[in-house]
Scaffold this motif. Structure first.
Motif, PDB file in Angstrom:
ATOM      1  N   GLY A 155       0.807  -1.215   0.000  1.00  0.00           N
ATOM      2  CA  GLY A 155       0.000   0.000   0.000  1.00  0.00           C
ATOM      3  C   GLY A 155       0.835   1.257   0.000  1.00  0.00           C
ATOM      4  O   GLY A 155       0.605   2.175  -0.800  1.00  0.00           O
ATOM      5  N   PHE A 156       1.851   1.307   0.870  1.00  0.00           N
ATOM      6  CA  PHE A 156       2.657   2.522   0.969  1.00  0.00           C
ATOM      7  C   PHE A 156       3.538   2.730  -0.258  1.00  0.00           C
ATOM      8  O   PHE A 156       3.600   3.834  -0.804  1.00  0.00           O
ATOM      9  CB  PHE A 156       3.530   2.478   2.226  1.00  0.00           C
ATOM     10  CG  PHE A 156       4.477   3.644   2.330  1.00  0.00           C
ATOM     11  CD1 PHE A 156       3.997   4.922   2.586  1.00  0.00           C
ATOM     12  CD2 PHE A 156       5.838   3.473   2.138  1.00  0.00           C
ATOM     13  CE1 PHE A 156       4.859   6.007   2.666  1.00  0.00           C
ATOM     14  CE2 PHE A 156       6.711   4.544   2.220  1.00  0.00           C
ATOM     15  CZ  PHE A 156       6.222   5.813   2.480  1.00  0.00           C
ATOM     16  N   LEU A 157       4.221   1.679  -0.702  1.00  0.00           N
ATOM     17  CA  LEU A 157       5.154   1.844  -1.816  1.00  0.00           C
ATOM     18  C   LEU A 157       4.429   2.085  -3.130  1.00  0.00           C
ATOM     19  O   LEU A 157       4.806   2.971  -3.901  1.00  0.00           O
ATOM     20  CB  LEU A 157       6.069   0.622  -1.932  1.00  0.00           C
ATOM     21  CG  LEU A 157       7.121   0.491  -0.827  1.00  0.00           C
ATOM     22  CD1 LEU A 157       7.910  -0.789  -0.998  1.00  0.00           C
ATOM     23  CD2 LEU A 157       8.068   1.690  -0.831  1.00  0.00           C
ATOM     24  N   MET A 158       3.393   1.296  -3.402  1.00  0.00           N
ATOM     25  CA  MET A 158       2.687   1.448  -4.662  1.00  0.00           C
ATOM     26  C   MET A 158       1.706   2.623  -4.608  1.00  0.00           C
ATOM     27  O   MET A 158       1.663   3.454  -5.516  1.00  0.00           O
ATOM     28  CB  MET A 158       1.943   0.157  -5.011  1.00  0.00           C
ATOM     29  CG  MET A 158       2.824  -1.084  -5.092  1.00  0.00           C
ATOM     30  SD  MET A 158       4.122  -0.956  -6.343  1.00  0.00           S
ATOM     31  CE  MET A 158       3.154  -0.958  -7.845  1.00  0.00           C
ATOM     32  N   GLY A 159       0.905   2.679  -3.559  1.00  0.00           N
ATOM     33  CA  GLY A 159      -0.113   3.718  -3.465  1.00  0.00           C
ATOM     34  C   GLY A 159       0.419   5.062  -3.019  1.00  0.00           C
ATOM     35  O   GLY A 159      -0.175   6.099  -3.314  1.00  0.00           O
ATOM     36  N   GLY A 160       1.527   5.063  -2.269  1.00  0.00           N
ATOM     37  CA  GLY A 160       2.085   6.311  -1.785  1.00  0.00           C
ATOM     38  C   GLY A 160       3.269   6.781  -2.603  1.00  0.00           C
ATOM     39  O   GLY A 160       3.205   7.805  -3.295  1.00  0.00           O
ATOM     40  N   VAL A 161       4.346   6.027  -2.562  1.00  0.00           N
ATOM     41  CA  VAL A 161       5.609   6.460  -3.177  1.00  0.00           C
ATOM     42  C   VAL A 161       5.467   6.694  -4.678  1.00  0.00           C
ATOM     43  O   VAL A 161       5.991   7.686  -5.211  1.00  0.00           O
ATOM     44  CB  VAL A 161       6.719   5.430  -2.884  1.00  0.00           C
ATOM     45  CG1 VAL A 161       7.986   5.789  -3.647  1.00  0.00           C
ATOM     46  CG2 VAL A 161       6.994   5.364  -1.384  1.00  0.00           C
ATOM     47  N   ILE A 162       4.753   5.814  -5.372  1.00  0.00           N
ATOM     48  CA  ILE A 162       4.616   5.987  -6.820  1.00  0.00           C
ATOM     49  C   ILE A 162       3.839   7.264  -7.144  1.00  0.00           C
ATOM     50  O   ILE A 162       4.161   7.981  -8.102  1.00  0.00           O
ATOM     51  CB  ILE A 162       3.949   4.755  -7.457  1.00  0.00           C
ATOM     52  CG1 ILE A 162       4.923   3.580  -7.423  1.00  0.00           C
ATOM     53  CG2 ILE A 162       3.542   5.044  -8.899  1.00  0.00           C
ATOM     54  CD1 ILE A 162       4.405   2.335  -8.082  1.00  0.00           C
ATOM     55  N   ILE A 163       2.817   7.572  -6.350  1.00  0.00           N
ATOM     56  CA  ILE A 163       2.088   8.830  -6.556  1.00  0.00           C
ATOM     57  C   ILE A 163       3.014  10.022  -6.341  1.00  0.00           C
ATOM     58  O   ILE A 163       3.021  10.976  -7.132  1.00  0.00           O
ATOM     59  CB  ILE A 163       0.877   8.918  -5.608  1.00  0.00           C
ATOM     60  CG1 ILE A 163      -0.200   7.914  -6.021  1.00  0.00           C
ATOM     61  CG2 ILE A 163       0.283  10.338  -5.606  1.00  0.00           C
ATOM     62  CD1 ILE A 163      -1.403   7.892  -5.104  1.00  0.00           C
ATOM     63  N   TYR A 164       3.817   9.972  -5.276  1.00  0.00           N
ATOM     64  CA  TYR A 164       4.711  11.093  -4.975  1.00  0.00           C
ATOM     65  C   TYR A 164       5.744  11.288  -6.096  1.00  0.00           C
ATOM     66  O   TYR A 164       6.012  12.420  -6.511  1.00  0.00           O
ATOM     67  CB  TYR A 164       5.444  10.857  -3.653  1.00  0.00           C
ATOM     68  CG  TYR A 164       4.544  10.516  -2.494  1.00  0.00           C
ATOM     69  CD1 TYR A 164       3.239  11.017  -2.421  1.00  0.00           C
ATOM     70  CD2 TYR A 164       4.977   9.686  -1.464  1.00  0.00           C
ATOM     71  CE1 TYR A 164       2.401  10.695  -1.360  1.00  0.00           C
ATOM     72  CE2 TYR A 164       4.153   9.355  -0.400  1.00  0.00           C
ATOM     73  CZ  TYR A 164       2.869   9.853  -0.355  1.00  0.00           C
ATOM     74  OH  TYR A 164       2.046   9.527   0.686  1.00  0.00           O
ATOM     75  N   ILE A 165       6.319  10.177  -6.580  1.00  0.00           N
ATOM     76  CA  ILE A 165       7.308  10.283  -7.650  1.00  0.00           C
ATOM     77  C   ILE A 165       6.666  10.816  -8.925  1.00  0.00           C
ATOM     78  O   ILE A 165       7.222  11.691  -9.606  1.00  0.00           O
ATOM     79  CB  ILE A 165       7.985   8.927  -7.916  1.00  0.00           C
ATOM     80  CG1 ILE A 165       8.809   8.489  -6.704  1.00  0.00           C
ATOM     81  CG2 ILE A 165       8.884   9.005  -9.155  1.00  0.00           C
ATOM     82  CD1 ILE A 165       9.430   7.113  -6.859  1.00  0.00           C
TER      83      ILE A 165
END
Length: 303
Positions: A155-165
């Motif tokens: 959830g954090f890496l795909m849903g969070g980090v990818i959005i931020y990048i």
């Protein structure tokens, strides 16, 4: 062990190996992060495409590592439900699956170099961490998938980090708004992982896994899934009143029937094959929610 003949051939085998229902976790965050960026800048098409393809490749490679390591640990058999089946049913060599996963990682890395050359090399470090987590999800001495932290990691890496990048490479900065908008996607991608673990709970327990679904049981895991859906939809109110007051954000509510069907598909079910439709509906909920949220944002810029 004798292989069961498969009706799948050629492209079908490799398509199933990619586990297409999980790819929503890769492309939805890229679309949303880019849609949020359009408020501040014009679209950099090549950066968007590079990020989209790299994310899809990393997710696909992660799925292939999953297939390879589950096979090596004896978790997947010819009778297993819901896996790609390339190794245990279609006769693809395990080494071929592993090499293909590393090839996808290599291509994603090259795309990452392009993105870094245009933006910042710190993106490269974050990308490498994401790939390492993708490998360690089912690889390594203590796979993340065997712990209660699978939903959190995905959830954090795909849903969070990818959005931020995706947002950063278009704008050059990170805003509080993009963090707020990422919350429901973090929850829904975690829900995809949870749905998969609910379906596989019995087999995973026999294999020694300790997922959330195993630790709290089927019924409580379904309640947790309901909670993730509810928070994701209630979060739209928070976004509307605190971040971005456009009624177009409520387009996401058109995906609610999918979420309801997903939950009902798990209630009272014990057989993994009975829960397959519910797991796919969970992924479809994320797809619809993310796309509708992105469309709502883009339309709001026009009015």
């Amino acid at each position: 062990m004798k292989q069961i003949p498969s009706v799948d051939t050629g492209f079908q085998i490799w398509w199933q190996l990619m586990r297409p229902h999980t790819l929503t976790a890769a492309f939805v965050p890229v679309f949303l992060g880019t849609a949020l960026a359009l408020k501040y800048t014009e679209l950099h098409v090549f950066l968007f495409l590079a990020m989209l393809i790299a994310s899809l490749l990393i997710q696909t490679a992660t799925n292939m590592f999953n297939e390879y390591f589950d096979y090596k640990r004896g978790l997947d058999t010819e009778e297993s439900i819901g896996i790609g089946g390339a190794i245990v049913r279609n006769g693809v060599k395990p080494k071929t699956v592993l090499n293909m996963a590393f090839l996808f990682f290599a291509i994603a890395l090259l795309l990452g170099v392009f993105i870094c050359s245009v933006t910042t090399w710190w993106i490269g470090l974050i990308g490498v961490i994401c790939m390492a987590v993708g490998y360690l999800y089912t690889g390594g001495p203590l796979p993340i998938a065997y712990t209660p932290f699978g939903e959190l990691a995905s959830g954090f890496l795909m849903g969070g980090v990818i959005i931020y990048i995706s947002f950063y490479i278009q704008t050059g900065f990170i805003s509080n708004a993009v963090i707020s908008f990422s919350i429901p996607i973090v929850l829904l991608i975690g829900a995809i992982n949870l749905a998969n673990n609910i379906r596989d709970r019995v087999g995973d327990k026999e294999a020694g896994r300790k997922t959330i679904a195993i630790l709290i049981g089927h019924n409580r895991a379904v309640i947790l899934l309901v909670a993730l859906f509810m928070i994701a939809y209630l979060w739209v109110f928070i976004l509307f009143f605190s971040v971005y007051s456009s009624f177009l954000l409520y387009l996401t509510y058109l995906s609610i029937p999918k979420a309801i069907k997903a939950v009902n598909g798990f209630k009272g079910k014990k057989n993994p094959i009975e829960m397959m439709p519910a797991m796919k509906l969970t992924a479809q909920t994320n797809t619809m929610y993310g796309f509708l949220l992105s469309i709502g944002l883009c339309l709001s810029y026009l009015f």
